[in-house]
Design an enzyme around this catalytic site. Structure first.
Site, PDB file in Angstrom:
ATOM      1  N   GLU A 265      36.101   5.205 101.516  1.00  0.00           N
ATOM      2  CA  GLU A 265      34.701   5.630 101.396  1.00  0.00           C
ATOM      3  C   GLU A 265      33.993   4.732 100.395  1.00  0.00           C
ATOM      4  OE1 GLU A 265      34.947  10.306 102.631  1.00  0.00           O
ATOM      5  OE2 GLU A 265      35.127   9.880 100.509  1.00  0.00           O
TER       6      GLU A 265
ATOM      7  N   HIS B 211      23.305  12.302  99.699  1.00  0.00           N
ATOM      8  CA  HIS B 211      24.229  11.625 100.612  1.00  0.00           C
ATOM      9  C   HIS B 211      23.393  10.776 101.556  1.00  0.00           C
ATOM     10  CE1 HIS B 211      27.440  10.864 103.451  1.00  0.00           C
ATOM     11  NE2 HIS B 211      28.286  11.503 102.674  1.00  0.00           N
TER      12      HIS B 211
HETATM   13  P1  FAD Z   1      32.309  26.100  96.448  1.00  0.00           P
HETATM   14  O1  FAD Z   1      33.353  25.686  97.375  1.00  0.00           O
HETATM   15  O2  FAD Z   1      30.907  25.744  96.787  1.00  0.00           O
HETATM   16  O3  FAD Z   1      32.431  27.666  96.313  1.00  0.00           O
HETATM   17  C1  FAD Z   1      31.479  28.413  95.587  1.00  0.00           C
HETATM   18  C2  FAD Z   1      31.921  29.850  95.609  1.00  0.00           C
HETATM   19  O4  FAD Z   1      31.119  30.599  94.700  1.00  0.00           O
HETATM   20  C3  FAD Z   1      31.764  30.513  96.965  1.00  0.00           C
HETATM   21  O5  FAD Z   1      32.848  31.363  97.187  1.00  0.00           O
HETATM   22  C4  FAD Z   1      30.494  31.343  96.789  1.00  0.00           C
HETATM   23  O6  FAD Z   1      30.455  32.474  97.626  1.00  0.00           O
HETATM   24  C5  FAD Z   1      30.639  31.757  95.345  1.00  0.00           C
HETATM   25  N1  FAD Z   1      29.385  32.145  94.699  1.00  0.00           N
HETATM   26  C6  FAD Z   1      28.264  31.413  94.528  1.00  0.00           C
HETATM   27  N2  FAD Z   1      27.332  32.156  93.897  1.00  0.00           N
HETATM   28  C7  FAD Z   1      27.891  33.363  93.670  1.00  0.00           C
HETATM   29  C8  FAD Z   1      27.437  34.562  93.089  1.00  0.00           C
HETATM   30  N3  FAD Z   1      26.195  34.701  92.581  1.00  0.00           N
HETATM   31  N4  FAD Z   1      28.269  35.629  93.043  1.00  0.00           N
HETATM   32  C9  FAD Z   1      29.522  35.551  93.549  1.00  0.00           C
HETATM   33  N5  FAD Z   1      30.011  34.427  94.119  1.00  0.00           N
HETATM   34  C10 FAD Z   1      29.194  33.361  94.173  1.00  0.00           C
HETATM   35  N6  FAD Z   1      33.903  16.679  98.162  1.00  0.00           N
HETATM   36  C11 FAD Z   1      35.012  15.929  98.275  1.00  0.00           C
HETATM   37  O7  FAD Z   1      35.726  15.719  97.280  1.00  0.00           O
HETATM   38  N7  FAD Z   1      35.365  15.414  99.483  1.00  0.00           N
HETATM   39  C12 FAD Z   1      34.634  15.612 100.606  1.00  0.00           C
HETATM   40  O8  FAD Z   1      34.982  15.144 101.670  1.00  0.00           O
HETATM   41  C13 FAD Z   1      33.447  16.379 100.495  1.00  0.00           C
HETATM   42  N8  FAD Z   1      32.652  16.592 101.580  1.00  0.00           N
HETATM   43  C14 FAD Z   1      31.584  17.410 101.461  1.00  0.00           C
HETATM   44  C15 FAD Z   1      30.824  17.704 102.591  1.00  0.00           C
HETATM   45  C16 FAD Z   1      29.756  18.584 102.515  1.00  0.00           C
HETATM   46  C17 FAD Z   1      28.945  18.889 103.745  1.00  0.00           C
HETATM   47  C18 FAD Z   1      29.414  19.163 101.269  1.00  0.00           C
HETATM   48  C19 FAD Z   1      28.250  20.106 101.154  1.00  0.00           C
HETATM   49  C20 FAD Z   1      30.158  18.858 100.140  1.00  0.00           C
HETATM   50  C21 FAD Z   1      31.234  17.995 100.217  1.00  0.00           C
HETATM   51  N9  FAD Z   1      32.012  17.695  99.106  1.00  0.00           N
HETATM   52  C22 FAD Z   1      33.126  16.919  99.236  1.00  0.00           C
HETATM   53  C23 FAD Z   1      31.766  18.366  97.836  1.00  0.00           C
HETATM   54  C24 FAD Z   1      32.773  19.527  97.689  1.00  0.00           C
HETATM   55  O9  FAD Z   1      32.931  20.156  98.932  1.00  0.00           O
HETATM   56  C25 FAD Z   1      32.310  20.537  96.672  1.00  0.00           C
HETATM   57  O10 FAD Z   1      31.906  19.913  95.485  1.00  0.00           O
HETATM   58  C26 FAD Z   1      33.432  21.513  96.339  1.00  0.00           C
HETATM   59  O11 FAD Z   1      33.956  22.077  97.505  1.00  0.00           O
HETATM   60  C27 FAD Z   1      32.920  22.603  95.425  1.00  0.00           C
HETATM   61  O12 FAD Z   1      33.932  23.568  95.295  1.00  0.00           O
HETATM   62  P2  FAD Z   1      33.732  24.774  94.305  1.00  0.00           P
HETATM   63  O13 FAD Z   1      34.987  25.542  94.320  1.00  0.00           O
HETATM   64  O14 FAD Z   1      33.213  24.300  93.004  1.00  0.00           O
HETATM   65  O15 FAD Z   1      32.541  25.623  94.949  1.00  0.00           O
HETATM   66  C1  SIN Z   2      32.184  13.559  99.503  1.00  0.00           C
HETATM   67  O1  SIN Z   2      31.126  14.138  99.374  1.00  0.00           O
HETATM   68  O2  SIN Z   2      32.940  13.341  98.564  1.00  0.00           O
HETATM   69  C2  SIN Z   2      32.594  13.021 100.818  1.00  0.00           C
HETATM   70  C3  SIN Z   2      31.624  13.451 101.811  1.00  0.00           C
HETATM   71  C4  SIN Z   2      31.792  12.608 103.027  1.00  0.00           C
HETATM   72  O3  SIN Z   2      32.688  12.924 103.789  1.00  0.00           O
HETATM   73  O4  SIN Z   2      31.015  11.682 103.178  1.00  0.00           O
END
Ligand code: FAD
Ligand code: SIN
Length: 530
Positions: free
Chosen positions: A115, A239
């Protein structure tokens, strides 16, 4: 009336990669409660496509991954954090293996994709739907663990702190959270010795975002209101390649499409646009560079989108690497094996957040945080692709380990006041929420987007200040709903982003302003203190 107080050892807000990683380690000896807004799979984790960055190839080194991370982060990263996370990657991948994540293989080895910003192939993945596989494996393990209770449809409103104690102790500790039960409409008090915030990012503060509906910065806003510092909120990642489609507005086209040879083309002339912006790295320049290039083309030529084209690869290659995207696009009448995909930049990742240390502790005793709601020092001014899931695993584990190590020192919670609903009624003007939500998101997109100016930021600040009293007034008078909770948090995060952006008098990484186009010699975090 509030629901009865429920007590666990540790409360985790969020069931994504960060929250569930912490839960699984803590559950070896503690009773853990995990709350999620909406479904347990509603966070960004389930949406991740590209994969997880880790040094696993003999030709790759930690030093190279660290350097790539610092280059992408424009030197604003904290070196100790970068080393901590990147050196923790192989162990994190091993744990995911043990949980049964079916990473793609290349013979005996893992298949590593590439990437933007990475000098090596180092992204482990499950086709183009890595997040779903990771989320499913973590959730299965958590569901099978008798020490973990998972409660979906709980929308946390605020952290429980000293001011909610029956007898104020002056300790300044966090004791859990008040949460709206979205099914009963009642507010519950969830009290615990330790609380971990893992509530994800604030992407939905922007009109166009790849993030899911619930990414409204609730964790960041709750921690800020409770008294924790937040940092680098101006560093919002866009992105480069979100699908441009009038029906489907937030479908990501993974960076791995460019990693596997996709070209960015002017939709009319077919010119390969990155030649004009970064001829050396071309489509694999860091995200901020590519997103700004596309934004410039769209504005300069009055385009709606640019093209991302990988149809020069064989159809077998394209469908093997990108089965999910291929199928989704076919359903919309686009065949990526034979023609280009229309794409535009969209908000994607919140680099700033709640300040944490290597032990995942926040400023507030009793409160740890991990994942996208934090500013750990890993990403600096711009996140390197696929470093964020990794951050969730490493800091989810760090939070759990620190809580276990300090368990004996953590005081038992005092008696906590129940949520007071005596002075609120049901809302009779839901339209206020919709109006303010739409206004904030559109304004953030137009005034606080990829390219900024002080004048636009000041306009945004003015609008945000005007909306503040309207939203607080509404919040003070009406019974909470998830929409209202989210609006309040969205507004709070918008304010933090704009204030941070106004404080940075330089262009660095994701913060690009026409009024201060140069980069200062010294890299300084923007830290806001409540
Ligand atoms: P999240 O997975 O966002 O989970 C948040 C949690 O908090 C959820 O369960 C939600 O319900 C809960 N929550 C939120 N507010 C409240 C509230 N008020 N009360 C109770 N619960 C709440 N990163 C990579 O490293 N590689 C990738 O390939 C990649 N691809 C991506 C593709 C997309 C489309 C997106 C949007 C992001 C991508 N990212 C990627 C970024 C990555 O997915 C996120 O940064 C990561 O998953 C965040 O994880 P997290 O556990 O911090 O939060
Ligand atoms: C990422 O957000 O880290 C990767 C997302 C992608 O698959 O381009």
């Amino acid at each position: 009336m509030a629901e009865a107080v429920k007590e666990y050892d540790v409360l985790i807000i969020g069931s994504g990669a960060a929250g569930l990683t912490a839960a699984l380690t803590l559950a070896e000896s503690r009773r853990v409660l995990v709350l999620a807004k909406g479904e347990l799979t509603s966070g960004s984790t389930a949406w991740a496509q590209g994969g997880i960055a880790a040094v696993l190839d003999a030709g790759d080194t930690f030093e190279d991954h660290i350097r790539d991370t610092m280059v992408a982060g424009a030197g604003l990263n904290d070196l100790a954090t970068v080393e901590f996370v990147i050196e923790g990657a192989p162990a994190a991948i091993d744990r995911l293996f043990e949980l049964g994540v079916p990473f793609n293989r290349d013979g005996d080895d893992l298949h590593l994709t590439r990437e933007g910003g990475h000098s090596h192939r180092r992204i482990v993945h499950v086709h183009d739907a890595t997040g779903w596989a990771v989320q499913a494996a973590l959730l299965k393990a958590a569901e099978e663990n008798p020490n973990i209770t998972l409660l979906p449809h709980r929308s946390c409103i605020d952290l429980i702190t000293g001011r909610h104690e029956d007898k104020y102790s002056g300790s300044g500790r966090v004791w859990g959270a008040y949460a709206l039960n979205e099914e009963t409409g009642k507010v519950e008090s969830h009290v615990a010795r330790a609380t971990i915030l893992a509530a994800g990012g604030a992407g939905r503060v922007y009109q166009f975002s790849t993030a899911p509906r619930g990414a409204t910065g609730d964790g960041i806003a709750m921690a800020w209101r409770a008294g924790a510092r937040v940092s680098n909120m101006e560093m919002m990642q866009f992105h480069p390649t979100c699908l441009y489609n009038l029906e489907v507005k937030n479908f990501l086209i993974t960076e791995a499409v460019r990693g596997e040879g996709g070209h960015l083309l002017h939709p009319v002339t077919g010119h390969r646009i990155m030649q004009d912006y970064d001829p050396e790295r071309m489509e694999l320049a860091p995200r901020d560079v590519v997103a700004r290039a596309i934004d410039d083309q769209i504005k300069r030529f009055g385009l709606d989108y640019v093209h991302l084209d990988i149809s020069h690869q064989s159809p077998e290659f394209v469908t093997r690497h990108f089965p999910t995207i291929h199928e989704k696009l076919l359903g919309l009448g686009i065949d990526m094996t034979t023609g280009p995909i229309p794409v535009v930049p969209a908000q994607h990742y919140t680099c700033g957040g709640v300040v944490i240390g290597l032990d995942a502790r926040t400023d507030l005793p009793g409160l740890w945080a991990a994942g996208e709601c934090t500013e750990s020092g890993l990403h600096g001014a711009n996140r390197l692709a696929s470093n964020s899931l990794l951050e969730c695993f490493v800091f989810g584990e760090a939070a759990a380990q620190d809580i276990l190590a300090s368990w004996e020192e953590l005081p038992a919670p005092p008696s906590i006041r129940e949520w007071d609903e005596s002075r609120v009624t049901d809302s009779d003007e839901e339209v206020v929420i919709k109006q303010n939500w739409t206004e904030i998101r559109r304004m953030m997109w137009n005034y606080v987007g990829i390219v900024r100016t002080t004048k636009r930021l000041e306009r945004a600040k003015h609008r945000i200040d005007l909306l503040a009293s309207e939203i607080e007034d509404y919040y003070g008078h009406f019974r909470v709903t998830t929409d209202l909770i989210e609006l309040r948090n969205l507004h709070q995060c918008a304010e933090l982003i704009v204030r941070s952006a106004l404080k940075r008098h330089e262009s660095r990484g994701l913060h690009y302003t026409l009024d201060y186009p140069e980069t200062d010699e010294a890299a300084t975090d923007t830290v806001l203190v409540p």
